[in-house]
Design a protein around this motif. Structure first.
Motif, PDB file in Angstrom:
ATOM      1  N   UNK A 217      10.310  48.354  25.403  1.00 18.81           N
ATOM      2  CA  UNK A 217      11.620  48.985  25.607  1.00 18.81           C
ATOM      3  C   UNK A 217      12.718  47.946  25.786  1.00 18.81           C
ATOM      4  N   UNK A 218      12.416  46.844  26.455  1.00 16.73           N
ATOM      5  CA  UNK A 218      13.423  45.799  26.647  1.00 16.73           C
ATOM      6  C   UNK A 218      13.798  45.142  25.327  1.00 16.73           C
ATOM      7  N   UNK A 219      12.852  45.126  24.411  1.00 17.46           N
ATOM      8  CA  UNK A 219      13.131  44.523  23.106  1.00 17.46           C
ATOM      9  C   UNK A 219      13.899  45.477  22.191  1.00 17.46           C
ATOM     10  N   UNK A 220      13.898  46.777  22.522  1.00 13.74           N
ATOM     11  CA  UNK A 220      14.598  47.744  21.696  1.00 13.74           C
ATOM     12  C   UNK A 220      14.030  47.766  20.282  1.00 13.74           C
ATOM     13  N   UNK A 221      14.877  47.976  19.271  1.00 16.03           N
ATOM     14  CA  UNK A 221      14.376  48.044  17.889  1.00 16.03           C
ATOM     15  C   UNK A 221      13.774  46.732  17.402  1.00 16.03           C
ATOM     16  N   UNK A 222      14.095  45.630  18.100  1.00 18.55           N
ATOM     17  CA  UNK A 222      13.499  44.348  17.716  1.00 18.55           C
ATOM     18  C   UNK A 222      11.998  44.321  17.990  1.00 18.55           C
ATOM     19  N   UNK A 223      11.515  45.250  18.806  1.00 23.22           N
ATOM     20  CA  UNK A 223      10.086  45.260  19.137  1.00 23.22           C
ATOM     21  C   UNK A 223       9.218  45.387  17.895  1.00 23.22           C
ATOM     22  N   UNK A 224       9.688  46.146  16.917  1.00 17.00           N
ATOM     23  CA  UNK A 224       8.893  46.345  15.707  1.00 17.00           C
ATOM     24  C   UNK A 224       8.819  45.079  14.865  1.00 17.00           C
ATOM     25  N   UNK A 225       9.711  44.123  15.098  1.00 16.50           N
ATOM     26  CA  UNK A 225       9.615  42.828  14.433  1.00 16.50           C
ATOM     27  C   UNK A 225       8.812  41.833  15.272  1.00 16.50           C
ATOM     28  N   UNK A 226       8.911  41.992  16.592  1.00 13.90           N
ATOM     29  CA  UNK A 226       8.241  41.047  17.487  1.00 13.90           C
ATOM     30  C   UNK A 226       6.743  41.334  17.573  1.00 13.90           C
ATOM     31  N   UNK A 227       6.368  42.607  17.609  1.00 14.39           N
ATOM     32  CA  UNK A 227       4.955  42.969  17.791  1.00 14.39           C
ATOM     33  C   UNK A 227       4.025  42.294  16.783  1.00 14.39           C
ATOM     34  N   UNK A 228       4.334  42.312  15.486  1.00 19.81           N
ATOM     35  CA  UNK A 228       3.423  41.668  14.537  1.00 19.81           C
ATOM     36  C   UNK A 228       3.263  40.169  14.770  1.00 19.81           C
ATOM     37  N   UNK A 229       4.273  39.535  15.379  1.00 18.87           N
ATOM     38  CA  UNK A 229       4.168  38.100  15.658  1.00 18.87           C
ATOM     39  C   UNK A 229       3.371  37.837  16.935  1.00 18.87           C
ATOM     40  N   UNK A 230       3.508  38.739  17.904  1.00 18.73           N
ATOM     41  CA  UNK A 230       2.769  38.580  19.158  1.00 18.73           C
ATOM     42  C   UNK A 230       1.304  38.980  18.989  1.00 18.73           C
ATOM     43  N   UNK A 243      -3.189  52.568   5.012  1.00 20.10           N
ATOM     44  CA  UNK A 243      -2.607  52.033   3.784  1.00 20.10           C
ATOM     45  C   UNK A 243      -1.720  50.830   4.087  1.00 20.10           C
ATOM     46  N   UNK A 244      -1.014  50.897   5.194  1.00 23.01           N
ATOM     47  CA  UNK A 244      -0.139  49.803   5.607  1.00 23.01           C
ATOM     48  C   UNK A 244      -0.345  49.579   7.109  1.00 23.01           C
ATOM     49  N   UNK A 245      -0.965  48.472   7.527  1.00 20.68           N
ATOM     50  CA  UNK A 245      -1.241  48.255   8.955  1.00 20.68           C
ATOM     51  C   UNK A 245      -0.001  48.180   9.826  1.00 20.68           C
ATOM     52  N   UNK A 246       1.166  48.007   9.188  1.00 16.73           N
ATOM     53  CA  UNK A 246       2.392  47.987   9.983  1.00 16.73           C
ATOM     54  C   UNK A 246       2.626  49.322  10.689  1.00 16.73           C
ATOM     55  N   UNK A 247       2.038  50.368  10.140  1.00 14.11           N
ATOM     56  CA  UNK A 247       2.204  51.673  10.778  1.00 14.11           C
ATOM     57  C   UNK A 247       1.589  51.697  12.174  1.00 14.11           C
ATOM     58  N   UNK A 248       0.565  50.876  12.407  1.00 11.37           N
ATOM     59  CA  UNK A 248      -0.032  50.867  13.743  1.00 11.37           C
ATOM     60  C   UNK A 248       0.916  50.234  14.757  1.00 11.37           C
ATOM     61  N   UNK A 249       1.692  49.255  14.324  1.00  9.25           N
ATOM     62  CA  UNK A 249       2.698  48.697  15.231  1.00  9.25           C
ATOM     63  C   UNK A 249       3.738  49.761  15.593  1.00  9.25           C
ATOM     64  N   UNK A 250       4.134  50.544  14.604  1.00  3.16           N
ATOM     65  CA  UNK A 250       5.086  51.622  14.865  1.00  3.16           C
ATOM     66  C   UNK A 250       4.476  52.644  15.817  1.00  3.16           C
ATOM     67  N   UNK A 251       3.220  52.950  15.612  1.00  2.00           N
ATOM     68  CA  UNK A 251       2.525  53.898  16.482  1.00  2.00           C
ATOM     69  C   UNK A 251       2.503  53.390  17.924  1.00  2.00           C
ATOM     70  N   UNK A 252       2.135  52.124  18.113  1.00  2.00           N
ATOM     71  CA  UNK A 252       2.095  51.543  19.453  1.00  2.00           C
ATOM     72  C   UNK A 252       3.465  51.597  20.114  1.00  2.00           C
ATOM     73  N   UNK A 253       4.493  51.291  19.343  1.00  2.00           N
ATOM     74  CA  UNK A 253       5.856  51.336  19.874  1.00  2.00           C
ATOM     75  C   UNK A 253       6.194  52.739  20.376  1.00  2.00           C
ATOM     76  N   UNK A 254       5.955  53.752  19.544  1.00  2.00           N
ATOM     77  CA  UNK A 254       6.334  55.110  19.911  1.00  2.00           C
ATOM     78  C   UNK A 254       5.436  55.687  21.004  1.00  2.00           C
ATOM     79  N   UNK A 255       4.250  55.140  21.190  1.00  2.00           N
ATOM     80  CA  UNK A 255       3.381  55.597  22.277  1.00  2.00           C
ATOM     81  C   UNK A 255       3.965  55.286  23.649  1.00  2.00           C
ATOM     82  N   UNK A 256       4.906  54.342  23.720  1.00  3.62           N
ATOM     83  CA  UNK A 256       5.287  53.771  25.011  1.00  3.62           C
ATOM     84  C   UNK A 256       6.770  53.792  25.344  1.00  3.62           C
ATOM     85  N   UNK A 257       7.600  54.359  24.501  1.00  2.05           N
ATOM     86  CA  UNK A 257       9.042  54.211  24.732  1.00  2.05           C
ATOM     87  C   UNK A 257       9.742  55.487  25.189  1.00  2.05           C
ATOM     88  N   UNK A 258       8.986  56.547  25.405  1.00  6.97           N
ATOM     89  CA  UNK A 258       9.612  57.806  25.798  1.00  6.97           C
ATOM     90  C   UNK A 258       9.618  57.980  27.307  1.00  6.97           C
TER      91      UNK A 258
END
Length: 376
Positions: A217-230, A243-258
């Motif tokens: 949440x502190x990273x905001x929309x940048x989290x989706x760019x930072x997660x694959x690097x971390x 089909x695209x593993x990037x979707x799992x990063x999006x899933x992780x992000x949305x699991x935790x920001x509400x």
């Protein structure tokens, strides 16, 4: 009491249809999140993923419970392997992914446990797993296996303490909350330096008291760019399943920001001030509350476990939760409670033990569970 809980109207909140599989759960995140669910509804079929309709020839059901910051999609790599012989269920813990998020606080560790156990209880009441219409108690040949990862494993342990007659087998997959806080020895520090990357060690040090959800949440929309690097290993882990593993990063992000962050609040109420590793109510000190399988040990029939009750512990070789208290925990379960306990270490796996080495985890667990199948 559940009768006092306000139930939301899905039509008013425009919540997407519930997932029918972990793949659907990831797809909902890919399409832009999970929608609003700030109002509260008890865990029910709306939060459950089931692989297929009930097969009456399958006498054993498995319920998968994810860990902190996760969701039902964390179990995706296992589902196909277990589908042939078991009815499979999974649901999101309160405060994560698509689950309910009530406005609640936890003044004590016990209150956090009670909150989650009540949700488990309500979910099992609604799902009626293993029960035929009109039945109030399962027959001996219909079994339920509970598999919990990390924080989910800790909550599963507390559930079986409260309802020992509900389950036939409890599997703790790199479960959090077993050990007490003990400063690491020089040998343990050296082992961690050797096995764990500098990036992960730095994050472990810098994020004490700051959890995945807060960081995202502190990273905001940048989290989706930072997660694959971390966490670049997620790409290799999830490529075979998406089909695209990037979707799992999006899933992780949305699991935790509400909001509200009730899952984080429950975890924070239970962990010690030394960091996320140790628990205020560690399982190693609460073995007496687990089911007791010794003959004549239960004067209260409601606390007597089902015949043949078992436990299985599977931990990653390089997990940050590997600790000397694990051996003590297993020894106490066997000696004090007479439980059939199996404890194994999954080679090369870290905390995400069920996905870091899918083949070994699946093989060991299937071999351990096959005796639960009817006729074996």
């Amino acid at each position: 009491p559940s009768s006092e809980l306000p139930v939301r109207d899905p039509a008013e909140e425009q919540i997407p249809s519930p997932p029918t599989s972990p793949v659907d759960a990831v797809a909902s995140a890919k399409s832009g999140g999970f929608g609003s669910s700030s109002s509260f509804v008890p865990p029910s079929v709306e939060q459950v993923a089931k692989l297929r309709p009930l097969d009456k020839d399958k006498y054993t059901s498995i319920v998968f419970v994810h860990g902190y910051a996760g969701g039902i999609a964390n179990w995706l790599p296992l589902w196909k392997s277990f589908a042939a012989d078991y009815d499979l269920y999974a649901f999101d813990l309160p405060g994560f992914a698509r689950s309910p998020r009530p406005h609640v606080s936890f003044p004590t560790p016990e209150s956090a446990i009670e909150f989650n156990v009540q949700h488990f209880e309500k979910w099992f009441e609604e799902m009626r797993i293993g029960l035929e219409p009109g039945e109030t108690e399962r027959s001996a040949d219909r079994k339920i296996i509970l598999v919990g990862h990390s924080f989910g494993g800790y909550l599963c342990s507390n559930l079986v303490m409260e309802y020992p007659r509900l389950f036939d087998h409890v599997v703790l997959a790199d479960a959090w909350g077993v050990h007490r806080y003990n400063p690491p020895t020089a040998e343990e520090k050296a082992r961690r330096r050797k096995l764990v990357s500098k990036t992960v060690r730095f994050l472990d040090w810098s994020l004490k008291g700051i959890y995945w959800g807060k960081l995202l949440r502190r990273c905001g929309p940048w989290a989706l760019r930072i997660l694959p690097r971390v966490r670049p290993e997620f790409t290799d882990t999830w490529s075979p399943y998406l089909d695209d593993p990037r979707h799992f990063y999006e899933y992780t992000y949305h699991c935790n920001v509400k909001k509200p962050f009730v899952g984080e609040a429950a975890f924070e109420a239970l962990r010690t001030h030394h960091g996320p590793q140790a628990c205020q109510l560690p399982l190693v000190e609460r073995v007496a509350l687990f089911p007791n399988c010794k003959a004549g040990a239960n004067t209260d029939p409601s606390k007597a476990p089902r015949s043949g009750f078992k436990m299985t512990l599977l931990y990653g070789e390089v997990s940050w939760l590997i600790h000397k208290d694990l051996d003590l925990f297993v020894d106490r379960l066997r000696a004090d409670n007479g439980i059939d306990v199996s404890y194994s270490v999954i080679e090369t796996a870290g905390h995400m033990v069920m996905v870091d080495n899918v083949t070994q985890f699946t093989t060991q667990l299937l071999n351990r569970l096959k005796e639960e199948l009817k006729g074996e």
